[in-house]
Design a protein around this motif. Sequence first.
Motif, PDB file in Angstrom:
ATOM      1  N   TYR A 137      -1.965   0.936  -4.747  1.00  0.00           N
ATOM      2  CA  TYR A 137      -1.571  -0.681  -4.173  1.00  0.00           C
ATOM      3  C   TYR A 137      -0.881  -1.415  -5.086  1.00  0.00           C
ATOM      4  O   TYR A 137      -1.101  -1.100  -6.507  1.00  0.00           O
ATOM      5  CB  TYR A 137      -2.968  -1.417  -3.667  1.00  0.00           C
ATOM      6  CG  TYR A 137      -3.737  -0.856  -2.898  1.00  0.00           C
ATOM      7  CD1 TYR A 137      -5.004   0.048  -3.317  1.00  0.00           C
ATOM      8  CD2 TYR A 137      -3.614  -1.018  -1.709  1.00  0.00           C
ATOM      9  CE1 TYR A 137      -5.769   0.696  -2.282  1.00  0.00           C
ATOM     10  CE2 TYR A 137      -4.572  -0.291  -0.645  1.00  0.00           C
ATOM     11  CZ  TYR A 137      -5.718   0.072  -1.044  1.00  0.00           C
ATOM     12  OH  TYR A 137      -6.449   0.907  -0.337  1.00  0.00           O
ATOM     13  N   ASP A 192      -7.208   3.444  -4.931  1.00  0.00           N
ATOM     14  CA  ASP A 192      -8.397   3.955  -4.068  1.00  0.00           C
ATOM     15  C   ASP A 192      -8.630   5.607  -3.982  1.00  0.00           C
ATOM     16  O   ASP A 192      -7.985   5.914  -3.029  1.00  0.00           O
ATOM     17  CB  ASP A 192      -8.744   2.976  -2.832  1.00  0.00           C
ATOM     18  CG  ASP A 192     -10.151   3.218  -2.176  1.00  0.00           C
ATOM     19  OD1 ASP A 192     -10.632   4.409  -2.220  1.00  0.00           O
ATOM     20  OD2 ASP A 192     -10.471   2.180  -1.631  1.00  0.00           O
ATOM     21  N   ALA A 209       0.125   5.086   0.925  1.00  0.00           N
ATOM     22  CA  ALA A 209      -0.867   6.083   1.411  1.00  0.00           C
ATOM     23  C   ALA A 209      -0.257   7.540   1.238  1.00  0.00           C
ATOM     24  O   ALA A 209       0.849   7.953   1.800  1.00  0.00           O
ATOM     25  CB  ALA A 209      -1.285   5.754   2.865  1.00  0.00           C
ATOM     26  N   SER A 249       0.817  -1.307   0.145  1.00  0.00           N
ATOM     27  CA  SER A 249       0.014  -0.044   0.179  1.00  0.00           C
ATOM     28  C   SER A 249       0.845   1.342  -0.023  1.00  0.00           C
ATOM     29  O   SER A 249       1.755   1.196   0.568  1.00  0.00           O
ATOM     30  CB  SER A 249      -0.944  -0.068   1.277  1.00  0.00           C
ATOM     31  OG  SER A 249      -1.935  -1.110   1.257  1.00  0.00           O
ATOM     32  N   SER A 295      -0.659  11.465   1.708  1.00  0.00           N
ATOM     33  CA  SER A 295      -1.073  12.925   2.291  1.00  0.00           C
ATOM     34  C   SER A 295      -0.713  14.058   1.956  1.00  0.00           C
ATOM     35  O   SER A 295       0.817  14.034   1.593  1.00  0.00           O
ATOM     36  CB  SER A 295      -0.803  12.798   3.702  1.00  0.00           C
ATOM     37  OG  SER A 295       0.518  12.406   4.163  1.00  0.00           O
ATOM     38  N   ALA A 347     -10.733   7.515  -2.991  1.00  0.00           N
ATOM     39  CA  ALA A 347     -11.377   7.761  -1.772  1.00  0.00           C
ATOM     40  C   ALA A 347     -10.605   7.591  -0.396  1.00  0.00           C
ATOM     41  O   ALA A 347     -10.595   8.510   0.572  1.00  0.00           O
ATOM     42  CB  ALA A 347     -12.702   6.854  -1.433  1.00  0.00           C
ATOM     43  N   LYS A 348      -9.695   6.821  -0.571  1.00  0.00           N
ATOM     44  CA  LYS A 348      -8.702   6.538   0.635  1.00  0.00           C
ATOM     45  C   LYS A 348      -7.244   7.058   0.227  1.00  0.00           C
ATOM     46  O   LYS A 348      -6.443   7.215   1.025  1.00  0.00           O
ATOM     47  CB  LYS A 348      -8.326   5.151   0.758  1.00  0.00           C
ATOM     48  CG  LYS A 348      -9.738   4.303   1.140  1.00  0.00           C
ATOM     49  CD  LYS A 348      -9.279   2.708   1.666  1.00  0.00           C
ATOM     50  CE  LYS A 348     -10.685   2.062   2.222  1.00  0.00           C
ATOM     51  NZ  LYS A 348     -10.273   0.667   2.363  1.00  0.00           N
ATOM     52  N   ASN A 349      -7.239   7.619  -0.949  1.00  0.00           N
ATOM     53  CA  ASN A 349      -5.941   8.480  -1.519  1.00  0.00           C
ATOM     54  C   ASN A 349      -4.849   7.384  -1.178  1.00  0.00           C
ATOM     55  O   ASN A 349      -3.740   7.820  -0.754  1.00  0.00           O
ATOM     56  CB  ASN A 349      -5.754   9.635  -0.538  1.00  0.00           C
ATOM     57  CG  ASN A 349      -4.836  10.826  -1.410  1.00  0.00           C
ATOM     58  OD1 ASN A 349      -5.130  10.595  -2.871  1.00  0.00           O
ATOM     59  ND2 ASN A 349      -4.221  11.752  -0.766  1.00  0.00           N
ATOM     60  N   THR A 350      -5.030   6.224  -1.770  1.00  0.00           N
ATOM     61  CA  THR A 350      -4.128   5.189  -1.528  1.00  0.00           C
ATOM     62  C   THR A 350      -3.893   4.438  -2.884  1.00  0.00           C
ATOM     63  O   THR A 350      -4.898   4.208  -3.633  1.00  0.00           O
ATOM     64  CB  THR A 350      -4.407   4.223  -0.551  1.00  0.00           C
ATOM     65  OG1 THR A 350      -4.666   4.785   0.973  1.00  0.00           O
ATOM     66  CG2 THR A 350      -3.267   3.060  -0.321  1.00  0.00           C
TER      67      THR A 350
END
Length: 118
Positions: A79, A72, A23, A21, A25, A74-77
Amino acid sequence: QVQLVESGGGLVQPGESLRLSCAASGIALIMYRVGWYRQAPGKQRELVASTVSGGSTDYADSVKGRFTISRDSAKNTAYLQMNSVKPEDTAVYYCNAINIFLSRDVYWGQGTQVTVSS
């Protein structure tokens, strides 16, 4: 402050699966081309897979059919699903994001170690 934080690395046996993953920010990944790179000891960093918004993907020949990149929003992630791993997949895996409108706007994660060994 922009951060890309990779996770999910570890020790796996040949033939097993692993999901990495990334992630984000401080930036919206939807505005970025996201890539997964890897660097094995003594080797240059190489692009493993990349994707842009809209679903377009690209893979290194060595991982085609085994790895899948996704995101994703929505999760700003992002994979990297790694299936049927091989010992030669052993490396530090890095997440990379390049702004699709401003190519000098580039970010890297700190990397996560993947070791494939029996």
